[in-house]
Structures are given as C-alpha cells and as structure tokens.
Design a protein around this motif. Structure first.
Motif, PDB file in Angstrom:
ATOM      1  N   LYS A  49     -37.430  94.517  68.575  1.00 26.09           N
ATOM      2  CA  LYS A  49     -38.371  95.604  68.279  1.00 26.09           C
ATOM      3  C   LYS A  49     -37.648  96.933  68.065  1.00 26.09           C
ATOM      4  N   LYS A  50     -38.143  97.732  67.131  1.00 26.26           N
ATOM      5  CA  LYS A  50     -37.628  99.078  66.926  1.00 26.26           C
ATOM      6  C   LYS A  50     -38.288 100.027  67.918  1.00 26.26           C
ATOM      7  N   VAL A  51     -37.471 100.797  68.600  1.00 21.75           N
ATOM      8  CA  VAL A  51     -37.955 101.777  69.573  1.00 21.75           C
ATOM      9  C   VAL A  51     -37.729 103.170  69.014  1.00 21.75           C
ATOM     10  N   THR A  52     -38.776 103.973  68.996  1.00 19.18           N
ATOM     11  CA  THR A  52     -38.696 105.341  68.461  1.00 19.18           C
ATOM     12  C   THR A  52     -38.944 106.339  69.583  1.00 19.18           C
ATOM     13  N   ILE A  53     -38.072 107.346  69.660  1.00 22.15           N
ATOM     14  CA  ILE A  53     -38.194 108.387  70.679  1.00 22.15           C
ATOM     15  C   ILE A  53     -38.445 109.714  69.984  1.00 22.15           C
ATOM     16  N   ARG A  54     -39.535 110.386  70.354  1.00 17.92           N
ATOM     17  CA  ARG A  54     -39.902 111.668  69.747  1.00 17.92           C
ATOM     18  C   ARG A  54     -39.987 112.743  70.832  1.00 17.92           C
ATOM     19  N   PRO A  55     -38.915 113.520  71.030  1.00 16.44           N
ATOM     20  CA  PRO A  55     -38.978 114.624  71.990  1.00 16.44           C
ATOM     21  C   PRO A  55     -39.675 115.828  71.367  1.00 16.44           C
ATOM     22  N   SER A  56     -40.469 116.542  72.143  1.00 22.99           N
ATOM     23  CA  SER A  56     -41.254 117.651  71.576  1.00 22.99           C
ATOM     24  C   SER A  56     -40.392 118.838  71.170  1.00 22.99           C
ATOM     25  N   TRP A  57     -39.128 118.885  71.600  1.00 15.95           N
ATOM     26  CA  TRP A  57     -38.267 120.001  71.206  1.00 15.95           C
ATOM     27  C   TRP A  57     -37.595 119.780  69.849  1.00 15.95           C
ATOM     28  N   SER A  58     -37.816 118.614  69.251  1.00 15.80           N
ATOM     29  CA  SER A  58     -37.129 118.305  68.010  1.00 15.80           C
ATOM     30  C   SER A  58     -38.084 117.698  66.987  1.00 15.80           C
ATOM     31  N   LYS A  59     -37.823 117.972  65.725  1.00 13.43           N
ATOM     32  CA  LYS A  59     -38.604 117.378  64.637  1.00 13.43           C
ATOM     33  C   LYS A  59     -37.988 116.061  64.162  1.00 13.43           C
ATOM     34  N   PRO A  61     -36.999 112.369  65.113  1.00  9.83           N
ATOM     35  CA  PRO A  61     -37.065 111.266  66.070  1.00  9.83           C
ATOM     36  C   PRO A  61     -35.760 110.473  66.092  1.00  9.83           C
ATOM     37  N   VAL A  62     -35.538 109.783  67.211  1.00 10.73           N
ATOM     38  CA  VAL A  62     -34.381 108.908  67.384  1.00 10.73           C
ATOM     39  C   VAL A  62     -34.888 107.472  67.423  1.00 10.73           C
ATOM     40  N   THR A  63     -34.235 106.577  66.676  1.00 12.12           N
ATOM     41  CA  THR A  63     -34.662 105.186  66.673  1.00 12.12           C
ATOM     42  C   THR A  63     -33.510 104.266  67.070  1.00 12.12           C
ATOM     43  N   THR A  64     -33.855 103.157  67.690  1.00  9.60           N
ATOM     44  CA  THR A  64     -32.894 102.117  68.055  1.00  9.60           C
ATOM     45  C   THR A  64     -33.639 100.796  68.063  1.00  9.60           C
ATOM     46  N   THR A  65     -32.924  99.704  68.258  1.00  5.89           N
ATOM     47  CA  THR A  65     -33.541  98.373  68.220  1.00  5.89           C
ATOM     48  C   THR A  65     -33.143  97.586  69.465  1.00  5.89           C
ATOM     49  N   ALA A  66     -34.119  96.946  70.073  1.00  6.66           N
ATOM     50  CA  ALA A  66     -33.858  96.119  71.247  1.00  6.66           C
ATOM     51  C   ALA A  66     -33.073  94.870  70.841  1.00  6.66           C
ATOM     52  N   ASP A  67     -32.115  94.464  71.672  1.00  2.48           N
ATOM     53  CA  ASP A  67     -31.309  93.279  71.365  1.00  2.48           C
ATOM     54  C   ASP A  67     -32.065  91.994  71.715  1.00  2.48           C
ATOM     55  N   ARG A  68     -31.378  90.871  71.657  1.00  4.63           N
ATOM     56  CA  ARG A  68     -32.033  89.578  71.870  1.00  4.63           C
ATOM     57  C   ARG A  68     -32.635  89.431  73.259  1.00  4.63           C
ATOM     58  N   GLU A  69     -32.036  90.127  74.220  1.00  3.20           N
ATOM     59  CA  GLU A  69     -32.584  90.092  75.589  1.00  3.20           C
ATOM     60  C   GLU A  69     -33.622  91.177  75.827  1.00  3.20           C
ATOM     61  N   GLY A  70     -33.875  91.989  74.820  1.00  2.00           N
ATOM     62  CA  GLY A  70     -34.863  93.051  74.945  1.00  2.00           C
ATOM     63  C   GLY A  70     -34.304  94.376  75.440  1.00  2.00           C
ATOM     64  N   HIS A  71     -32.994  94.469  75.634  1.00  2.00           N
ATOM     65  CA  HIS A  71     -32.391  95.711  76.108  1.00  2.00           C
ATOM     66  C   HIS A  71     -32.089  96.647  74.931  1.00  2.00           C
ATOM     67  N   TRP A  72     -32.264  97.918  75.177  1.00  2.00           N
ATOM     68  CA  TRP A  72     -31.896  98.923  74.168  1.00  2.00           C
ATOM     69  C   TRP A  72     -31.296 100.143  74.852  1.00  2.00           C
ATOM     70  N   GLN A  73     -30.467 100.857  74.109  1.00  2.00           N
ATOM     71  CA  GLN A  73     -29.861 102.083  74.618  1.00  2.00           C
ATOM     72  C   GLN A  73     -29.532 102.982  73.446  1.00  2.00           C
ATOM     73  N   THR A  74     -29.744 104.281  73.632  1.00  2.00           N
ATOM     74  CA  THR A  74     -29.430 105.254  72.589  1.00  2.00           C
ATOM     75  C   THR A  74     -29.195 106.613  73.242  1.00  2.00           C
ATOM     76  N   THR A  75     -28.930 107.624  72.448  1.00  2.00           N
ATOM     77  CA  THR A  75     -28.786 108.982  72.962  1.00  2.00           C
ATOM     78  C   THR A  75     -29.742 109.912  72.235  1.00  2.00           C
ATOM     79  N   VAL A  76     -30.170 110.920  72.938  1.00  2.00           N
ATOM     80  CA  VAL A  76     -31.088 111.925  72.389  1.00  2.00           C
ATOM     81  C   VAL A  76     -30.458 113.300  72.566  1.00  2.00           C
ATOM     82  N   PRO A  77     -30.210 114.029  71.460  1.00  2.00           N
ATOM     83  CA  PRO A  77     -29.638 115.381  71.594  1.00  2.00           C
ATOM     84  C   PRO A  77     -30.616 116.309  72.311  1.00  2.00           C
ATOM     85  N   THR A  78     -30.094 117.069  73.275  1.00  2.00           N
ATOM     86  CA  THR A  78     -30.940 118.006  74.013  1.00  2.00           C
ATOM     87  C   THR A  78     -30.570 119.447  73.664  1.00  2.00           C
ATOM     88  N   PRO A  79     -31.530 120.361  73.718  1.00  2.00           N
ATOM     89  CA  PRO A  79     -31.277 121.759  73.388  1.00  2.00           C
ATOM     90  C   PRO A  79     -30.751 122.531  74.599  1.00  2.00           C
TER      91      PRO A  79
END
Length: 477
Positions: A49-59, A61-79
């Motif tokens: 599954k594609k996972v989308t992260i939308r922080p309210s401080w940014s226009k 979004p960050v997207t990533t995809t869960a692996d075969r075991e369902g785990h996902w990891q990404t980074t989100v830039p912070t202000p």
C-alpha cells in the motif's frame, strides 16, 4: 453455521484492522518533532500500500510504500520551531495526529535519580516542585512522554507511552531532572521542547545495552536470552531494559541524550568506565543520526553504609570523570555540592536539570559568556612542603579566591593521608595544598569518600569533581 459466521466475521475484522495504518506510540496527539530535520516516520499498513503523509506546515505531501511485511519508513522535513500543527496519514483511510509541536526533542534515561518525579518519592520531596506543579499550564510548549516499565529478552517494536501536555498532573508525574532541563531550555530558547523519558530505579547500565554491544564483554553471560526459563530480577539483567524500553523508540529523530545513572554500578567502577563508551557508541549507532550530544550526571555523594569510607562511590565518580575524555561530544554535570548524606535521591533536582541545560545551551545552541564544564584536575608539582595543582578550567578559573578550601588531604611516601590546608593562588593560577605533617607531598585527594561536601568551584559556580592524584588501590564498597 452460526459459529462459522462468527469466526469469518472475526477474521474480517482482523483483516480490516491490519489494513489500516498503525504508528508507534511516539506518533500521537501532543507529540514534538525535531525542528529543521528530516524527521523519521514509520509504521505498518497493508503490504504494498502507498502511504501518504500530509503535514499542515507544508504543501508537499510525502509518500512511501509498505513492504511485503507491511512495514514502511520515510522522513518528513520539518520547519523551524512552532505549532501547533496537524499531520494526516492515509493509505486510503485517513489517520490524523493533532496538536503537534515542532521544537527540540531530548531522550532522557537512567535509574532512580532520573526517574524521581516532580511530585517526589515517598518521604523524599523535590525541592521547589510544588510551585512548579501548581504553575504548570497546558499552553506552555513543553511536552512529556514517559515510557512505562517493561522488560524483554528480545528487542520490541512497541512499548507503553504517550505524549502529555504541560498540565499539573503531567508535570507532577514527570522526571524532575528531565522536566527542569526542558523548562530551562524552553524559557531560554523560547521554543517548544519535548522530553522522552525512559528509566527504572536501581538498574545497572548493562540492562540498558543491546546484545551486540554486550557481546564485547565476556564477563556477561547472555545465554539466558536464548532460553524461556524464569528470569530473577529481570530489570537487573543485561539487555532486558534496552529491548523493552529503548528499542521501540528507535529511530525517532532527537537532538541528543541525557543520562543519570551509575549508583547501581558503583561497586564495579573499572568495568563501568569500559561500559559507558560502548553504551554511548551503541546509542549513536542505533539512532543513526551521527555523533549526537551525550550529557550525563555524575552520581552525588551519599553515605552508602559508611559515609567517610575512602574510595567507595568516589571511585565510580572517578570513572565517570575519566569518561569525559573517552566519549566524544559528551559533558558531565557534577553534583558534589548537592548530595545528601542520608538520602540517595537528593532533593535539588532543579540544579541538575539546569546544569544539563547549560551544557546543551553552550554546546548545541551557541550561548556563550559562561563556563558549563566543571574544573578538571590536570597535573601536580611540588615546591617544598606544598603541592601545586593545575586544572583544566576552560574560559573560567578556580573559585572562591581567598577562602581556605575544605575536603583536601595530602600524603607523603608513606601513603598516609593527613587533613590539609588548600587555597587558590590567583597570581600563579594554581591550587596550593599543604600539611605540616607532610614535609614532601606525594599525593593529594579531594572529597574522595562516599560522602563529602564541595568547596572548589569555577567562577560560573560549577563544582569540581572529587579527585585524587594517586592510583593506589582502594576499597570499592
């Protein structure tokens, strides 16, 4: 048939739950994210599954995809520091995190002197805590996340914890040392501060280390980790606290580490001196954020059965002092002036938190004009019946000038120590120690007992550690 339908319904419910995004406990309402960083986010979702992260401080979004075991990891830039914000995560079904602050995040761990809450232990208060608790307001941008006690044989992915706002109840239950640190930092920097607190009283450092780190120390038998038999005193056993109370927090993005521990290892000072660099190296390696700052508290004087025993816990303080030169990007808070002979949990936690904050403000936030580091003994020379001691004092100097300093002893070749007079020679920049009983000094000791009171400071008010110029064998108990 009815039982079959119920079973199918239960399986369907389980599948639906598994399909939703799940997050570690650190990602929740009231959380604090490290400012101006690529903050790590991770969790589980349906495989692929594609996972989308939308922080309210940014226009963006960050997207990533869960692996075969369902785990996902990404980074989100912070202000830069600010908030509150919201964060929405979705894999088709939305999950929202509210009241998020951006600021400074510090990891705080150790044994009972880190664990001691603002509300105090039974019959053991924290000085000044009631005023702080009563004055706590949720609008103050300090957030507290305390991990509940647990043990495990293997590294865990989850733990019991949650972020709390700065309310009287939350402050009363929080670590006093960590909270005073956060409060001082928030007031001086005027930005949000989050503290992640994971500690357990009466525990040794090896319980907070992972298995790979401890495999370099053959004196620890780790075979019990591969069995299923009962473990006596699990919180005292190697790796058991790391697995349950640190591993689930990795790799949450932080600014640095605070550590207050050592009493439980006091009878093994030489080993402790070897363990601590390995412990810090493990933390930094596992977090994967480079050489994060590590600030720790030297254990305070306490009677430990015999208050005037020479050596004793002073040997552990000596090991901690030596660690300063062995652990990069570290700093140590000396508490020689705020110990309590009859209570192992000194009440003056505000000074401890403040001194930790001074180290961070000086080293990590660029605030100068003072010296947060304790004076450290450097060398000794002899002129007649006087020992002349030099110290590493940074941009400061020794103090107080003009006073006769208590707690010093001097010995000659016979290794018999006598009480000595000590004073600062401001012109030469040295400390002079002498005794009429010792015509030719060979060794000097300062406050080198289980319990002692401080008399030597720097001009910023930071006490010197107990120390000795000799390496003669002493009792550790």
């Amino acid at each position: 048939m009815k039982r079959l339908l119920l079973t199918l319904a239960a399986l369907g419910t389980a599948f639906t739950l598994q399909a939703k995004i799940t997050l570690p406990v650190l990602f929740s309402d009231n959380m604090v994210l490290q400012q101006q960083s690529d903050a790590r986010f991770w969790g589980t979702a349906s495989a692929g599954k594609k996972v989308t992260i939308r922080p309210s401080w940014s226009k963006h979004p960050v997207t990533t995809t869960a692996d075969r075991e369902g785990h996902w990891q990404t980074t989100v830039p912070t202000p830069e520091a600010g908030g509150p914000y919201t964060i929405e995560l979705s894999d088709g079904e939305a999950l929202k995190i509210n009241n998020v602050l951006i600021g400074e995040v510090w990891f705080c761990s150790g044994q009972s002197n880190m664990e001691m809450p603002m509300g105090g232990f039974r019959n053991q208060p924290v000085e000044g805590a009631t005023e702080v608790i009563v004055g706590a307001k949720a609008s103050t941008p300090i957030r507290i996340c305390t991990v509940q006690r647990a043990t495990a044989r293997t590294p865990q992915e989850s733990c019991s914890a949650r972020w709390l706002e700065n309310t009287p109840d939350a402050v009363a239950a929080s670590s006093a040392t960590a909270y005073y640190f956060a409060r001082y930092l928030e007031q001086r920097l005027d930005i949000p501060v989050g503290i992640i607190v994971t500690c357990w009283g009466g525990t040794p450092v090896e319980a907070w280390m992972d298995r790979p780190a401890l495999e370099a120390f053959p004196e620890f038998d780790l075979s019990f980790l591969d069995r299923n038999d009962k473990i006596n005193h699990p919180s005292h056993q190697p790796t058991m606290l790391y697995n349950a109370m640190i591993a689930p927090l990795i790799p949450y993005t932080i600014k640095g580490f605070l550590w207050y521990q050592g009493e439980e290892n006091r009878n093994r000072p030489a080993q402790y001196q070897r363990l601590m660099p390995a412990f810090v190296e493990m933390l930094r390696k596992n977090w994967g954020q480079g050489t994060l700052p590590f600030y720790y508290v030297q254990i305070a004087p306490y009677k430990y059965g015999v208050s005037d025993l020479v050596g004793g816990s002073a040997l552990l303080r000596e090991a901690q002092m030596r660690n300063l030169d062995e652990i990069p990007a570290s700093g140590m808070v000396v508490t020689l002036d705020i110990g309590n002979k009859t209570c192992i949990h000194p009440a003056r936690k505000a000074q401890v938190g403040q001194r930790l904050a001074w180290l961070a403000l000086y080293n990590d936030y660029g605030i100068r004009g003072f010296e947060p580091n304790a004076p450290v003994y450097e060398s000794m020379s002899v002129e007649g019946n006087r020992a002349l001691l030099t110290f590493r004092t940074g941009k400061s100097s020794l103090a107080p000038l003009g006073d006769e300093l208590a707690g010093f002893e001097v010995a000659g070749a016979d290794r018999v120590f006598h009480p000595a007079k000590a004073w600062i020679d401001g012109r030469k920049g040295v400390l002079i120690v002498s005794s009429e009983e010792v015509p030719t000094p060979v060794a000097v000791r300062y406050a080198f007992r289980n319990y002692a009171e401080a008399s030597l400071f720097n001009t910023s008010g930071i006490p010197a550690s107990s120390f000795r110029t000799d390496d003669w064998e002493l009792p550790v108990k």
